[in-house]
Scaffold this active site. Structure first.
Site, short mmCIF file in Angstrom:
data_model
loop_
_atom_site.label_atom_id
_atom_site.label_comp_id
_atom_site.label_asym_id
_atom_site.label_seq_id
_atom_site.Cartn_x
_atom_site.Cartn_y
_atom_site.Cartn_z
CE LYS A 95 -0.54 12.05 9.19
NZ LYS A 95 0.39 11.43 8.21
CG HIS A 113 3.04 15.22 5.45
ND1 HIS A 113 3.82 14.10 5.31
CD2 HIS A 113 2.19 14.94 6.48
CE1 HIS A 113 3.47 13.18 6.19
NE2 HIS A 113 2.50 13.67 6.92
NE ARG A 221 13.42 2.74 8.88
CZ ARG A 221 14.01 3.70 9.61
NH1 ARG A 221 14.26 3.50 10.88
NH2 ARG A 221 14.34 4.85 9.08
CB SER A 298 5.19 6.00 -1.03
OG SER A 298 6.06 4.90 -0.98
CG ASP A 300 5.26 10.50 -2.33
OD1 ASP A 300 5.51 11.35 -1.47
OD2 ASP A 300 5.92 9.46 -2.47
#
Length: 398
Positions: A95, A113, A221, A298, A300
């Protein structure tokens, strides 16, 4: 502390006439409740068998005990010691690093990210620019032939996300629809997770056989993991609606999302797309809306193009859900937006990810020429320059 890469030794105990060992440093994870690991004792041992020297920070949070790494021959170092590591030693983690303005002089291999303009992306890249370090983002390490990611947590993210969504739905059915999912904790294995979810769904209104779910991104996936969980807990095949690019091509918002109990978003967002669902769209449906739980695997959340703009925060394992503002119309709806869902199955997810990453790590000594690494560095340099120009436009100078 003083850490220096060593020369491999021959059977006679003297330095062999070979290249120095490739060092790599597994750092601890500082994100709360993160138990996964980029390296496992198994993959660390394979690296050492291939002329690597593996340093491992002690970490009580990691799913693998320190002793498991010690037993395979890793060199143990203090927790969070990586800033003092020699600058030539690559640092690997999962992370993102804690927020800071400290320059980063090392090579870091991690999920950062920041390449899709997520919140704070300029400050992350500014640290690398100021320190002269390099970022190999795990999300963008791609096989040069297939263009697919070399390693991803997708399957376990979808599997765990679907489990969390099912548990949130079961909890919501309690107390007249006002029940709330309590904190989530990692499971020992997949079987334990499936058993727990099955038990939770047994008491839902209409029974397990009536639960309807929709997975968008079902061919990937992540989506395949979500579908697999729903099948294993006993949801009927006809009630598992599987969508991918063909079904979403018409553009949203989609009524079909409102017509299921649980919606799981598993897409990989690479460009702006029409919104899948909005609070206004949900309010317009009124009492006819069936949707109760959204799982945004996801995640986002800070992406300006998030196709599910019905929430604004990442949720956590202690507080897994956030309420949707339904404008006072229709039933409650909650969102799960945890950005490290695979840590609900930390050992299995880590083993699979690290095993998939291993062939690329074995090319690390040749990263100046190995395409998987040169392509990743090129992408980093492009983003680094974009962040510099953005800083310059905003009057920020190094």
């Amino acid at each position: 502390m003083s850490v220096q890469p060593t020369q491999p030794e021959s059977a006679a105990g003297t330095s062999a006439e070979t290249q120095p060992r490739q060092p790599i440093w597994l750092r601890c994870e500082k994100k709360p409740h993160e138990h996964r690991s980029a390296l496992t004792p198994t993959t660390a041992r394979t690296l050492m068998d291939n002329n690597f020297e593996v340093f491992v920070e002690r970490d009580p949070q990691r799913i693998f005990d320190d002793k498991e790494f010690e037993d395979v021959g890793c060199k143990m170092v203090p927790n969070n010691e990586w800033p003092s590591a020699p600058v030539e030693v690559p640092i690997i983690g999962l992370k993102e690093l804690p927020e800071s303005s400290d320059p980063l002089p090392h090579t870091h291999i991690q999920f950062a990210h920041c390449f899709k303009h997520q919140g704070g992306w300029q400050s992350v890249l500014r640290r690398f620019r100021q320190g002269g370090g390099t970022l190999y983002d795990l999300e963008f390490l791609e096989d040069p032939e297939t263009k697919r990611r070399v390693a991803a947590f997708g399957f376990h993210a979808g599997f765990a996300g679907a489990a969390a969504g099912a548990l949130a739905y079961a909890a919501q059915q309690q107390s007249g629809g006002q029940g709330k999912l309590a904190g989530l904790k990692p499971y020992d294995n997949e079987a334990a997770m499936v058993k727990h979810v099955q038990a939770g769904l047994e008491g839902v209104e209409g029974g397990l056989g009536e639960v309807r779910v929709l997975v968008i991104g079902a061919l990937g996936r992540c989506g395949s993991g979500a579908v697999d969980l729903f099948r294993k807990v006993g949801i009927k095949e006809e009630n598992i609606i599987k969508w991918d690019m063909a079904e979403t091509a018409k553009g949203g918002p989609f009524q079909e999302i409102l017509d299921v109990d649980i919606f799981v978003n598993c897409i990989y967002l690479s460009k702006p797309i029409p919104k899948f669902v909005t609070s206004e769209f949900m309010a317009q449906a009124g009492e006819s809306r069936r949707l109760s739980v959204v799982v945004d695997v996801s995640c986002d959340t800070t992406n300006p193009h998030n196709p599910i703009p019905i929430y604004g925060i990442n949720t956590t394992f202690p507080e897994p859900t956030v309420e949707v503002d339904t404008k006072g119309v229709g039933k409650r709806c909650t969102v799960i937006s945890i950005d490290h869902l695979p840590t609900l199955l930390p050992r299995e997810a880590s083993e699979q990810f690290s095993k998939d990453l291993l062939p690329s790590l074995l090319q690390l000594p040749d990263r100046a020429s190995a395409k998987v690494w040169t392509n990743a560095e090129k992408l980093f340099q492009e983003n680094l320059e974009e962040a510099r120009l953005d800083d310059e436009k905003n009057g920020i100078r190094d």
